[in-house]
Design an enzyme around this catalytic site. Structure first.
Site, short mmCIF file in Angstrom:
data_model
loop_
_atom_site.label_atom_id
_atom_site.label_comp_id
_atom_site.label_asym_id
_atom_site.label_seq_id
_atom_site.Cartn_x
_atom_site.Cartn_y
_atom_site.Cartn_z
N TRP A 1 0.87 -1.17 0.00
CA TRP A 1 0.00 0.00 0.00
C TRP A 1 0.91 1.22 0.00
CZ3 TRP A 1 -5.57 0.28 0.99
CH2 TRP A 1 -6.06 1.59 0.97
N GLU B 1 7.92 -1.04 1.75
CA GLU B 1 7.95 -0.63 3.16
C GLU B 1 8.83 -1.62 3.92
OE1 GLU B 1 3.83 0.74 4.81
OE2 GLU B 1 3.46 -0.83 3.34
N GLN C 1 5.19 5.01 7.83
CA GLN C 1 4.76 4.61 9.17
C GLN C 1 5.91 4.17 10.07
OE1 GLN C 1 1.19 2.26 9.49
NE2 GLN C 1 0.48 2.88 7.47
N LYS D 1 3.36 10.56 7.15
CA LYS D 1 2.66 10.39 8.42
C LYS D 1 3.43 10.87 9.66
CE LYS D 1 -0.04 6.42 6.77
NZ LYS D 1 -1.41 6.91 6.96
N ARG E 1 -3.49 -3.88 13.94
CA ARG E 1 -2.31 -3.02 13.84
C ARG E 1 -2.26 -2.17 15.11
NH1 ARG E 1 -2.25 0.23 8.34
NH2 ARG E 1 -4.43 0.68 8.85
#
Length: 438
Positions: free
Chosen positions: A140, A213, A249, A275, A409
């Site tokens: 994502w 990621e 993240q 973020k 999460r």
């Protein structure tokens, strides 16, 4: 309680009347304010925030330093013509690159994670002269065209063709991967070699970059195995590809190191941040080498957006870096992360439905299953436990994608108190027990 809930859910009718629905269903609480590690609904009920807003508010909500910075910047220097520069922008670029290894020397300040990934992909394509982008099959990276085309976990159907040249690698999910050594251990090296063999077979000879990621979040809190990132970088170099790491993240202390890639001693060619850089406000950045920047500049790199190099965003990013350093939040995330891991592993030992615990620091995942032997996903159980948690004052987030609805999460603010951290896990266990007993 029933009347309070009835009052609090009337807003959903208004939402249905007024809003374009953009994802799964809305939370049945109307949020009125937020402070520290809590959000408060319209009834004044305190809800412990175990997701840092949208996995972003690493300093908690309404941190006084952020409030002061935003108030000051709005009153003096918030937004400029995109060709104008300000001291906060130069200051953030200087401070940010100083936290990174040599070779990540130049920064571009933007607003969102998708935007930063769009810019990174354009840089990679322009620098290499190629167009193919490789990412994980549970990736994502954002909802705009280039980022969405590199996103394989959701949102690919019904919108016409994705950007040509996007290819998928198998996600290295140690809990579920069929790639096993003779002793039953996870053979990630064989899986990665197999994945790149497929990429090579499908490629039109124009491989530009691999975008990943270090810990897949929406993909189910999948932590890349130690050694994986180094081998991935080698395989990219063998093909003349750039490695782009999306640390939206995981950046700025969340995993117990300033950047997640530090664990592996491997630096990317391009790093994207968002973020956590804004601690809940829209701040993002792309960082790359002077050499890549120079080549792209000579070739006419264009990313002239309305909010590029905004001074307000830069001031917020600088404040976030200040607070992280002053309050020792990287080390704190590592320490609290060890406590969180210990508590979650205890749940795995006690409950047959807790199949796996994974992640690092204050970004961890719990996967619920129907039983440990079958590992059958438990989406309905995940939804029920989420509801039970909210009723008890804890906001939990499950991965709201098909077959992943039993994966929690957990990403509380790095400023969360130890009592609140353990209290949140207590609520999670009480909710799980209540659902199972019910």
């Amino acid at each position: 309680m029933a009347s309070e809930m009835a009052m609090d859910t009337t807003f959903l009718d208004e939402a249905d009347r007024l809003l374009i629905r953009y994802g799964p269903s809305f939370s049945p609480r109307l949020i009125e304010r937020a402070a520290g590690s809590y959000v408060y609904d319209s009834q004044g009920t305190a809800i412990l925030d175990f997701t840092s807003g949208q996995m972003s508010s690493i300093l908690g909500h309404a941190h006084p330093d952020i409030v002061a910075t935003v108030s000051s910047s709005v009153a003096s220097l918030d937004h400029l013509f995109s060709g104008m520069l300000s001291a906060p922008v130069l200051g953030l670029a200087d401070r940010l690159t100083a936290t990174l290894p040599s070779g990540l020397d130049k920064a571009l300040l933007l607003s969102t994670g998708a935007e930063s990934n769009e810019a990174a992909i354009k840089l990679a394509k322009l620098y290499t002269g190629r167009y193919e982008i490789v990412s994980f099959d549970r990736s994502w990276h954002g909802m705009t065209q280039g980022a969405a085309s590199a996103t394989f976990s959701a949102g690919r159907r019904g919108y016409g063709p994705p950007t040509p040249g996007n290819l998928a690698l198998p996600t290295p999910n140690a809990y579920r991967s069929p790639f096993r050594a003779a002793d039953g251990s996870y053979d990630w090296a064989a899986e990665l070699a197999y994945g790149f063999a497929l990429v090579d077979q499908q490629s039109a000879g124009s491989l530009a970059a691999c975008v990943v990621e270090p810990i897949l979040s929406s993909g189910g809190i999948i932590d890349l195995p130690p050694g994986y990132l180094r081998r991935l970088k080698e395989m990219c170099e063998e093909r003349g590809m750039l490695l782009v790491l999306d640390e939206a993240q995981t950046g700025l202390g969340r995993t117990g190191t300033m950047y997640a890639f530090e664990r592996d001693g491997v630096a990317p060619d391009i790093l994207t941040l968002s973020k956590t850089l804004g601690a809940g406000l829209p701040v993002a950045a792309v960082v790359t080498s002077a050499e890549i920047e120079q080549v792209c500049h000579e070739r006419g790199f264009l990313f002239y957006t309305t909010h590029v190099s905004d001074p307000l965003a830069a001031a917020v990013g600088l404040t976030v870096l200040d607070v992280i350093e002053r309050e020792g939040l990287v080390e704190r995330a590592a320490r609290l992360g060890e406590q969180l891991t210990g508590r979650l592993l205890e749940l795995r030992e006690r409950y047959e439905v807790v199949g796996d615990v994974r992640g690092r620091g204050l970004l961890q995942g719990v996967e619920l299953v129907q039983d440990k032997a079958s590992k059958t996903p438990a989406d309905a159980l995940g939804n029920a436990v989420t509801t039970a948690c909210l009723e008890r004052g804890l906001h939990m987030n499950i991965v709201q994608l098909p077959g992943m609805g039993g994966i929690f999460r957990i990403a509380p603010p790095l400023t969360i108190s130890e009592d609140d951290l353990h209290g949140g896990v207590d609520i999670l266990e009480a909710s799980l027990k209540a659902v199972l007993d019910g």
